[in-house]
Design an enzyme around this catalytic site. Sequence first.
Site, PDB file in Angstrom:
ATOM      1  N   GLN A 147     101.206  35.959   5.463  1.00  0.00           N
ATOM      2  CA  GLN A 147     100.605  35.571   5.998  1.00  0.00           C
ATOM      3  C   GLN A 147      99.710  34.207   5.888  1.00  0.00           C
ATOM      4  OE1 GLN A 147      98.092  38.180   3.265  1.00  0.00           O
ATOM      5  NE2 GLN A 147      99.547  37.715   2.033  1.00  0.00           N
ATOM      6  N   ASP A 254     107.482  45.329  -1.535  1.00  0.00           N
ATOM      7  CA  ASP A 254     107.088  45.953  -0.498  1.00  0.00           C
ATOM      8  C   ASP A 254     106.325  47.151  -1.378  1.00  0.00           C
ATOM      9  OD1 ASP A 254     105.708  47.964   1.346  1.00  0.00           O
ATOM     10  OD2 ASP A 254     107.027  47.292   3.145  1.00  0.00           O
ATOM     11  N   CYS A 255     105.479  47.915  -1.811  1.00  0.00           N
ATOM     12  CA  CYS A 255     104.849  48.603  -2.165  1.00  0.00           C
ATOM     13  C   CYS A 255     105.429  50.178  -1.446  1.00  0.00           C
ATOM     14  CB  CYS A 255     103.573  49.263  -2.367  1.00  0.00           C
ATOM     15  SG  CYS A 255     102.233  49.417  -0.922  1.00  0.00           S
ATOM     16  N   ASP A 275      94.540  48.284  -3.970  1.00  0.00           N
ATOM     17  CA  ASP A 275      93.562  46.834  -3.434  1.00  0.00           C
ATOM     18  C   ASP A 275      94.402  45.945  -2.136  1.00  0.00           C
ATOM     19  OD1 ASP A 275      91.846  44.940  -3.761  1.00  0.00           O
ATOM     20  OD2 ASP A 275      93.384  43.691  -5.112  1.00  0.00           O
ATOM     21  N   TYR A 350      80.686  38.757  -0.381  1.00  0.00           N
ATOM     22  CA  TYR A 350      80.993  39.170   0.494  1.00  0.00           C
ATOM     23  C   TYR A 350      79.687  39.340   1.718  1.00  0.00           C
ATOM     24  CZ  TYR A 350      85.691  41.790  -0.702  1.00  0.00           C
ATOM     25  OH  TYR A 350      86.451  41.528  -1.017  1.00  0.00           O
ATOM     26  N   GLU A 352      77.602  41.264   1.892  1.00  0.00           N
ATOM     27  CA  GLU A 352      76.718  42.840   2.645  1.00  0.00           C
ATOM     28  C   GLU A 352      77.289  44.181   1.681  1.00  0.00           C
ATOM     29  OE1 GLU A 352      79.478  43.624   6.429  1.00  0.00           O
ATOM     30  OE2 GLU A 352      81.225  42.019   5.183  1.00  0.00           O
TER      31      GLU A 352
END
Length: 365
Positions: A147, A254-255, A275, A350, A352
Amino acid sequence: MAAARHSTLDFMLGAKADGETILKGLQSIFQEQGMTESVHTWQDHGYLATYINKNGSFANLRIYPHGLVLLDLQSYDGDAQGKEVDSLLNKVEERMKELSQDSTERVKRLPPIVRGGAIDRYWPTADGRLVEYDIDKVVYDEDSPYQNIKILHSKQFGNILILSGDVNLAESDLAYTRAIMGSGKEDYSGKDVLILGGGDGGILCEIVKLKPKMVTMVEIDQMVIDGCKKYMRKTCGDVLDNLKGDCYQVLIEDCIPVLKRYAKEGREFDYVINDLTAVPISTSPEEDSTWEFLRLILDLSMKVLKQDGKYFTQGNCVNLTEALSLYEEQLGRLYCPVEFSKEIVCVPSYLELWVFYTVWKKAKP
């Protein structure tokens, strides 16, 4: 980097306002700026006038027959041109008051949008509204194998972690961390805890303070950890400085394989905190791969959760009622029956309200 400044000015006039009178009344303002005019007329759809300046700036004046008048100006985002545009908008607003003869129902002048700037300040909310953050500095900007990772500085919220264009967490957002840990209602002392994701270190930092037996955090992206331990220390403290501590360990994996391994080994946790990602905005759970991933994580998490344990996760924006309802439907399709509760929390950065879920296994008869 040269950026464009997009300014707008809107008027809602009475239905009897004459478009031709307005057009002629405003022409002189643009002519004084040395702008070249081009006018398009439609019998039933009003007027469109375009004004072009030698310095590259231009304006579009759209006059609708029902009384809506829109002015859009684009210019370079420099001090000189910015002052010229503000002056022009002021003159148009004053002239419109004269031309409308008190028939103006509404005037709306929004702050200018700066496009193509060195710092991107605009990020949409989860329900699609545009927000301009008070970003004044790019602190960190790197691409990992997974990412894009940005950490931007906000005057109000401190450093903000943004992953692939999604606002994740700011230094101001302890409310998020507390909510996804159960809002202070849980006793973590002597407990086994599994955190899925959490690369900013906020959850790990707060749980370690509560004297757990062991916390295992599984984060796939080492670069998120590296960026946060350097630039998000108000959030993570020093827990990310080492991948192992007296009562915690961080696995860079990697979970999903980890969860499968733990399930096969029969390992169980008192708390599982997910999360990883918010509830998908898409309302097609059978087609969206994110929903498939979410269901897999849920099922695997239930397999490693003790019978009396709790699973915490974020939902999404409170306005996304359909997506949240679909998530709750998924909870009813797990391999074991579960119950859940939810809480609505204000997370500062956020802008919001955000929904958080607590899920637990139904008591065996």
